[in-house]
Design a protein around this motif. Structure first.
Motif, mmCIF file in Angstrom:
data_model
loop_
_atom_site.group_PDB
_atom_site.id
_atom_site.type_symbol
_atom_site.label_atom_id
_atom_site.label_comp_id
_atom_site.label_asym_id
_atom_site.label_seq_id
_atom_site.Cartn_x
_atom_site.Cartn_y
_atom_site.Cartn_z
ATOM 1 N N LYS A 384 0.726 -1.091 0.146
ATOM 2 C CA LYS A 384 0.012 -0.324 0.467
ATOM 3 C C LYS A 384 0.777 1.161 -0.241
ATOM 4 O O LYS A 384 1.492 1.189 0.408
ATOM 5 C CB LYS A 384 -0.386 0.267 1.176
ATOM 6 C CG LYS A 384 -2.196 -0.997 0.993
ATOM 7 C CD LYS A 384 -3.109 -0.988 2.498
ATOM 8 C CE LYS A 384 -4.160 -1.736 2.191
ATOM 9 N NZ LYS A 384 -4.749 -1.341 1.366
ATOM 10 N N ILE A 386 0.643 5.543 0.371
ATOM 11 C CA ILE A 386 0.195 6.463 0.517
ATOM 12 C C ILE A 386 0.606 7.994 0.903
ATOM 13 O O ILE A 386 1.842 8.119 1.197
ATOM 14 C CB ILE A 386 -0.399 5.618 2.155
ATOM 15 C CG1 ILE A 386 -1.279 4.611 2.481
ATOM 16 C CG2 ILE A 386 -1.236 7.286 3.368
ATOM 17 C CD1 ILE A 386 -1.499 4.001 3.541
ATOM 18 N N SER A 396 -9.088 9.865 -1.820
ATOM 19 C CA SER A 396 -8.973 9.944 -3.264
ATOM 20 C C SER A 396 -7.733 8.788 -3.831
ATOM 21 O O SER A 396 -6.985 8.487 -3.003
ATOM 22 C CB SER A 396 -9.062 10.788 -4.150
ATOM 23 O OG SER A 396 -7.778 11.246 -3.695
ATOM 24 N N ARG A 397 -7.466 7.428 -4.662
ATOM 25 C CA ARG A 397 -7.054 6.862 -5.024
ATOM 26 C C ARG A 397 -7.391 7.580 -6.978
ATOM 27 O O ARG A 397 -7.916 7.313 -7.221
ATOM 28 C CB ARG A 397 -7.554 5.976 -4.802
ATOM 29 C CG ARG A 397 -6.892 4.494 -4.774
ATOM 30 C CD ARG A 397 -6.934 3.015 -4.590
ATOM 31 N NE ARG A 397 -7.188 2.963 -3.305
ATOM 32 C CZ ARG A 397 -6.866 2.795 -2.050
ATOM 33 N NH1 ARG A 397 -5.310 2.454 -2.403
ATOM 34 N NH2 ARG A 397 -7.270 2.756 -1.012
ATOM 35 N N ASP A 398 -5.281 7.337 -6.531
ATOM 36 C CA ASP A 398 -5.066 7.235 -7.825
ATOM 37 C C ASP A 398 -5.019 6.386 -9.298
ATOM 38 O O ASP A 398 -4.933 5.804 -8.375
ATOM 39 C CB ASP A 398 -4.394 8.760 -8.817
ATOM 40 C CG ASP A 398 -2.334 7.984 -7.391
ATOM 41 O OD1 ASP A 398 -2.667 6.857 -7.872
ATOM 42 O OD2 ASP A 398 -1.127 8.899 -7.805
ATOM 43 N N GLY A 401 -3.169 4.084 -7.525
ATOM 44 C CA GLY A 401 -3.738 2.595 -6.603
ATOM 45 C C GLY A 401 -2.843 3.380 -5.867
ATOM 46 O O GLY A 401 -2.757 2.289 -4.092
ATOM 47 N N LEU A 403 -2.955 6.080 -2.286
ATOM 48 C CA LEU A 403 -4.203 6.699 -1.795
ATOM 49 C C LEU A 403 -3.892 8.422 -0.754
ATOM 50 O O LEU A 403 -2.629 8.142 -0.481
ATOM 51 C CB LEU A 403 -4.183 5.501 -0.637
ATOM 52 C CG LEU A 403 -5.755 6.132 0.860
ATOM 53 C CD1 LEU A 403 -6.684 6.484 0.086
ATOM 54 C CD2 LEU A 403 -6.049 5.289 1.486
#
Length: 419
Positions: A384, A386, A396-398, A401, A403
């Motif tokens: 992940k 972030i 939001s997530r682009d 991926g 966050l």
């Protein structure tokens, strides 16, 4: 006002009766004694434990000086455990006041109906000694100053921005949080730094040149979140006219600060090479209020303070935290490619979980956005990723991926990083 520390209380409860010595560590005045002698003791009483079966010893209390003798303490406790069929609980505060405490605690492990909990304010008695003396029979619980979410319980009527301004200025030591006057908060932190932490480090380690220690603390406080090492710090001393301190001595002093839980060191980790880089490192203060007090509340750089707060939040959530290094090929105007190191502020790990986290005041400029996400998109793995921004935004997530979270959500919703 009682500040609940459910995060730590639940960990203590979960480790109850596990056959190990529970060792509660952390910087002085962060709430270790209150956790053990108030919150945990009240839990035991509410759970039906006989008050006579809870043995309390505060070794930093002059009235208990005789119990600092290891043989006296051992006899005192064993005399209290009168019934081998009933459960007893032993709570010892500031165990490092007792010489040969390892032998005493090992002896308590042989008492089947005695569950032992101790606190300590210096990691030197913990790290290597527990490995060698307890051989896996010591169970550490690290306590940190108040997280922002815990701090907000002391100022429930303040909006996030106002509460965060207090927190990023005066930190999270419990007594500081309960003081209502800003002048009192600042004065308390300054006294605490000089009369407790600094004095303890100097006396415990028999340091003769107090001025060098104070200058080094100022330098570290001024450069939280910046890459440095003892050699660079030695050069800083030389440039300021003090040529009497070597990199070896600086490294020793830094270890003293770490042992006192005043600062923490974040190592650099090569993400693609999967190895640690020995130098340089980053240093963060365990409490941002103490850092600010050391600098007389000057140098309030929000970028670095926010980074320090995020680091402390991750550590309080029991993550290991490193600084990430990602090498990328960057094309020059000439058309040639050169290897360049980019940085991820934090690699947070816990078991099989891993998170790459960037700290940014805002991403209002495209160049700033690309600067923050570039190392994240080049890790070559699927952990992940972030970005935490100070703005209060919806998550939001682009398309990669990644966050993006607002700081308020990150600090108040521990599970938001799993969105």
């Amino acid at each position: 006002m009682i500040i609940s520390r459910d995060l730590y209380l639940n960990r203590l409860i979960a480790h109850r009766h596990n056959g190990l010595i529970k060792i509660i560590t952390g910087i002085r005045r962060c709430g270790k004694s209150f956790l053990l002698f108030n919150l945990f003791k009240n839990f035991l009483l509410d759970d039906g434990v006989n008050p006579a079966h809870i043995i309390e010893i505060a070794l930093d209390d002059r009235r208990n000086k005789a119990l600092r003798d290891p043989d006296n303490c051992l006899k005192f406790v064993l005399d209290k455990v009168t019934n081998s069929k009933e459960q007893f609980y032993l709570l010892i505060d500031e165990v490092q006041y007792m010489p040969e405490f390892e032998d005493v605690l090992n002896s308590f492990l042989h008492v089947a109906n005695l569950d032992t909990y101790v606190t300590g304010s210096n990691s030197k008695f913990l790290s290597s000694d527990i490995i060698t003396e307890f051989r896996g029979r010591g169970d550490e619980l690290r306590v940190h100053p108040l997280t922002f979410k815990e701090f907000t319980k002391t100022v429930p009527d303040l909006r996030f921005d106002d509460a965060f301004n207090y927190y990023q200025t005066y930190g999270g030591l419990p007594y500081t949080a309960l003081l209502s006057n800003e002048e009192e908060k600042g004065s308390y932190l300054k006294r605490l730094f000089d009369e407790v932490y600094l004095k303890d480090i100097i006396e415990r380690n028999k340091i003769r040149n107090n001025l060098q220690v104070e200058i080094l603390l100022n330098v570290i406080a001024s450069s939280i979140g910046s890459l440095t090492n003892p050699q660079r710090l030695e050069n800083t001393f030389k440039s300021s006219g003090d040529k009497q301190i070597s990199a070896v001595t600086i490294n020793q002093y830094l270890n003293y600060f770490i042992e006192a839980f005043l600062i923490e060191k974040a190592e650099r980790f090569d993400v693609k090479g999967k190895k640690y880089i020995s130098t340089p490192q980053k240093y963060y203060f365990s409490d941002i209020g103490l850092r600010n007090a050391r600098l007389n509340f000057r140098q309030q750089e929000t970028t670095h303070i926010m980074e320090n707060i995020i680091y402390n939040e991750l550590r309080a959530r029991n993550y290991s935290v490193d600084v990430g290094v990602v090498e990328i090929n960057e094309r020059q105007e000439s058309g040639h490619y050169v290897r360049k190191q980019t940085e991820i502020d934090f690699i947070a790990g816990k078991g099989s979980q891993k998170y790459y986290i960037q700290s940014a005041l805002s991403l209002d400029l495209e160049t700033k956005l690309q600067q923050e996400i570039r190392p994240l998109t080049n890790t070559g793995d699927s952990f992940k990723k972030i970005v935490v921004v100070k703005d209060n935004i919806l998550p939001s997530r682009d398309e990669n991926g990644i966050l993006t979270l607002g700081l308020k959500q990150f600090l108040t919703e521990p599970n938001c990083i799993n969105l």
